[in-house]
Design a protein around this motif. Sequence first.
Motif, PDB file in Angstrom:
ATOM      1  N   LEU A 143       0.795  -1.231   0.000  1.00 13.09           N
ATOM      2  CA  LEU A 143       0.000   0.000   0.000  1.00 13.09           C
ATOM      3  C   LEU A 143       0.829   1.282   0.000  1.00 13.09           C
ATOM      4  N   GLY A 144       2.139   1.149   0.124  1.00 18.19           N
ATOM      5  CA  GLY A 144       2.979   2.333   0.267  1.00 18.19           C
ATOM      6  C   GLY A 144       2.872   3.310  -0.879  1.00 18.19           C
ATOM      7  N   GLN A 145       2.986   2.814  -2.105  1.00 15.94           N
ATOM      8  CA  GLN A 145       2.944   3.729  -3.242  1.00 15.94           C
ATOM      9  C   GLN A 145       1.545   4.307  -3.440  1.00 15.94           C
ATOM     10  N   PHE A 146       0.525   3.518  -3.121  1.00 11.09           N
ATOM     11  CA  PHE A 146      -0.848   4.044  -3.154  1.00 11.09           C
ATOM     12  C   PHE A 146      -0.991   5.180  -2.146  1.00 11.09           C
ATOM     13  N   ALA A 147      -0.393   5.010  -0.953  1.00  6.09           N
ATOM     14  CA  ALA A 147      -0.454   6.061   0.061  1.00  6.09           C
ATOM     15  C   ALA A 147       0.280   7.312  -0.400  1.00  6.09           C
ATOM     16  N   VAL A 148       1.430   7.124  -1.055  1.00  3.75           N
ATOM     17  CA  VAL A 148       2.183   8.272  -1.560  1.00  3.75           C
ATOM     18  C   VAL A 148       1.372   9.039  -2.595  1.00  3.75           C
ATOM     19  N   ARG A 149       0.769   8.318  -3.524  1.00  2.00           N
ATOM     20  CA  ARG A 149      -0.039   8.989  -4.561  1.00  2.00           C
ATOM     21  C   ARG A 149      -1.251   9.678  -3.944  1.00  2.00           C
ATOM     22  N   TYR A 161       5.086  20.052   0.426  1.00  2.00           N
ATOM     23  CA  TYR A 161       5.540  18.951  -0.441  1.00  2.00           C
ATOM     24  C   TYR A 161       7.060  18.907  -0.552  1.00  2.00           C
ATOM     25  N   GLY A 162       7.705  20.061  -0.698  1.00  2.00           N
ATOM     26  CA  GLY A 162       9.147  20.092  -0.876  1.00  2.00           C
ATOM     27  C   GLY A 162       9.926  20.458   0.361  1.00  2.00           C
ATOM     28  N   THR A 163       9.311  20.347   1.538  1.00  2.00           N
ATOM     29  CA  THR A 163       9.981  20.729   2.784  1.00  2.00           C
ATOM     30  C   THR A 163      10.975  19.658   3.218  1.00  2.00           C
ATOM     31  N   PRO A 164      12.267  19.997   3.256  1.00  2.00           N
ATOM     32  CA  PRO A 164      13.241  18.989   3.696  1.00  2.00           C
ATOM     33  C   PRO A 164      13.239  18.873   5.221  1.00  2.00           C
ATOM     34  N   PRO A 165      13.505  17.671   5.767  1.00  2.00           N
ATOM     35  CA  PRO A 165      13.584  16.391   5.079  1.00  2.00           C
ATOM     36  C   PRO A 165      12.234  15.683   4.977  1.00  2.00           C
ATOM     37  N   LEU A 166      11.146  16.415   5.338  1.00  2.00           N
ATOM     38  CA  LEU A 166       9.812  15.818   5.303  1.00  2.00           C
ATOM     39  C   LEU A 166       9.484  15.293   3.913  1.00  2.00           C
ATOM     40  N   GLU A 167       9.993  15.956   2.897  1.00  2.00           N
ATOM     41  CA  GLU A 167       9.714  15.579   1.516  1.00  2.00           C
ATOM     42  C   GLU A 167      10.127  14.140   1.190  1.00  2.00           C
ATOM     43  N   LYS A 168      11.093  13.625   1.938  1.00  2.00           N
ATOM     44  CA  LYS A 168      11.585  12.284   1.654  1.00  2.00           C
ATOM     45  C   LYS A 168      10.550  11.204   1.973  1.00  2.00           C
ATOM     46  N   LEU A 169       9.516  11.565   2.719  1.00  2.00           N
ATOM     47  CA  LEU A 169       8.452  10.596   2.988  1.00  2.00           C
ATOM     48  C   LEU A 169       7.695  10.237   1.723  1.00  2.00           C
ATOM     49  N   TRP A 170       7.499  11.212   0.833  1.00  2.00           N
ATOM     50  CA  TRP A 170       6.677  10.991  -0.367  1.00  2.00           C
ATOM     51  C   TRP A 170       7.394  11.366  -1.650  1.00  2.00           C
ATOM     52  N   SER A 171       8.715  11.468  -1.621  1.00  2.00           N
ATOM     53  CA  SER A 171       9.475  11.912  -2.786  1.00  2.00           C
ATOM     54  C   SER A 171       9.270  10.980  -3.972  1.00  2.00           C
ATOM     55  N   GLU A 172       9.523  11.504  -5.140  1.00  2.00           N
ATOM     56  CA  GLU A 172       9.340  10.714  -6.370  1.00  2.00           C
ATOM     57  C   GLU A 172      10.233   9.489  -6.372  1.00  2.00           C
ATOM     58  N   HIS A 173      11.438   9.640  -5.864  1.00  2.00           N
ATOM     59  CA  HIS A 173      12.388   8.530  -5.812  1.00  2.00           C
ATOM     60  C   HIS A 173      12.633   8.123  -4.361  1.00  2.00           C
ATOM     61  N   TYR A 174      12.645   6.831  -4.108  1.00  2.00           N
ATOM     62  CA  TYR A 174      12.893   6.267  -2.780  1.00  2.00           C
ATOM     63  C   TYR A 174      11.967   6.843  -1.705  1.00  2.00           C
ATOM     64  N   PRO A 175      10.657   6.923  -1.939  1.00  2.00           N
ATOM     65  CA  PRO A 175       9.769   7.485  -0.905  1.00  2.00           C
ATOM     66  C   PRO A 175       9.806   6.627   0.349  1.00  2.00           C
ATOM     67  N   ALA A 176      10.077   7.258   1.491  1.00  2.00           N
ATOM     68  CA  ALA A 176      10.272   6.506   2.731  1.00  2.00           C
ATOM     69  C   ALA A 176       9.025   5.742   3.138  1.00  2.00           C
ATOM     70  N   ILE A 177       7.844   6.309   2.861  1.00  2.00           N
ATOM     71  CA  ILE A 177       6.593   5.613   3.216  1.00  2.00           C
ATOM     72  C   ILE A 177       6.551   4.234   2.575  1.00  2.00           C
ATOM     73  N   THR A 178       7.000   4.152   1.337  1.00  2.00           N
ATOM     74  CA  THR A 178       7.006   2.880   0.612  1.00  2.00           C
ATOM     75  C   THR A 178       8.233   2.050   0.964  1.00  2.00           C
ATOM     76  N   TRP A 179       9.382   2.698   0.991  1.00  2.00           N
ATOM     77  CA  TRP A 179      10.641   1.980   1.173  1.00  2.00           C
ATOM     78  C   TRP A 179      10.842   1.445   2.579  1.00  2.00           C
ATOM     79  N   MET A 180      10.030   1.871   3.516  1.00  2.00           N
ATOM     80  CA  MET A 180      10.098   1.251   4.839  1.00  2.00           C
ATOM     81  C   MET A 180       9.809  -0.240   4.753  1.00  2.00           C
ATOM     82  N   GLY A 181       9.148  -0.668   3.695  1.00  2.00           N
ATOM     83  CA  GLY A 181       8.927  -2.097   3.490  1.00  2.00           C
ATOM     84  C   GLY A 181      10.231  -2.867   3.435  1.00  2.00           C
ATOM     85  N   TYR A 182      11.229  -2.300   2.752  1.00  2.00           N
ATOM     86  CA  TYR A 182      12.539  -2.942   2.685  1.00  2.00           C
ATOM     87  C   TYR A 182      13.232  -2.919   4.041  1.00  2.00           C
ATOM     88  N   LEU A 183      13.201  -1.778   4.716  1.00  2.13           N
ATOM     89  CA  LEU A 183      13.895  -1.649   5.991  1.00  2.13           C
ATOM     90  C   LEU A 183      13.290  -2.558   7.055  1.00  2.13           C
TER      91      LEU A 183
END
Length: 360
Positions: A143-149, A161-183
């Motif tokens: 569901l991570g990428q669905f949540a990002v979209r 949207y572009g506030t660092p480092p908050l932006e990394k939660l939903w960034s176009e590349h390596y969005p943390a919301i989705t990539w937490m699945g790997y971690l």
Amino acid sequence: MPLTSRPARIDGLDVARALAIFGMFAAHIGNDSAEDGWPWLSVAHGRPSALFAVLAGISITLMLTRRAGVTGDLAPASAVAHTRVRVAVRALILIPMGYVLSWLETPVVVILANLGVMFLLSLVAFRWRARWLWVGAAACVALGQFAVRSITPAVQEWGVYGTPPLEKLWSEHYPAITWMGYLLAGMAIGRLALTLRRTQALLGAAGLVGLALVAGVEALAGGADATSQSAWLATVAHTYSPLEMAGNLASASLVIGLCLWLGQVARPVMWPLMAAGSMALTLYVAHIILIAVVGDEIVWESTNVAYLAVCLSAIAFASLWRWLVDQGPLEKVLSVASMAAADAVVGEDSRPSVSRGAGS
């Protein structure tokens, strides 16, 4: 449950880290074209960075379990607090480091700030049982990428949207919301007895089965061309669909299982890769700086001669440094800074008996 005794480093994890780093080198400066390159290098798109994130999750778990002697859900409060400070300090170093490397304006999307944000998110999961780590990983993958979209229009409207480092939660590349699945998956894998052959075989078998299932779903859906536009079934690198991420997790499991085995049965042969993997962060930063110095042509007009030269130079440097100095330069910074902060905040009395865990 109590853990069996482990060596200060698990050699196979360093081999896997080396493959992840050289895979990212291949994605950035390797030539995978069918005409004048090595087509098999196409496997380097998406998979190595995912492997890097999974290995980071494993390292986080090992940092805690080595000091506590038990799995994270049973660890004493002092051990959890000490490790949380260590991981948080590493995150606070990685985040600005990632932004600085991004300011070099190379064609490479730097993962370090995103990884730092994921480190901060991982702090809440230290005491989760293994099954909940897997549930969390599955939720992020599914569901991570669905949540990002879904959240992107809202954060754009709010002006963050572009506030660092908050932006990394939903960034176009390596969005943390989705990539937490790997971690989170890596944190769960770190709970396993990684030095046992049956664990290594289990990881390898799980990876093969997972890759077969992903290939089967892709075939049933009509192949890569048919799934490339699907938000759920795309297997194209960096689309972050559930199917692509599941394939990356399966690939990471296979590689980790194989590398753990090779680190035990072929240690002398693997030693140069182990040296490179033990300073993966240093080599990653160095290759970004190299691209900035040499110029974008090394990426856009890539040759495998340059790729091999970079890989061999990295192995030679890492082997010499490991032999003469031991810990990589940036790894030393992370280790010393995070340990000093944890000792100051939590207390030196809770320091682990083995201070250098695998990847710590």
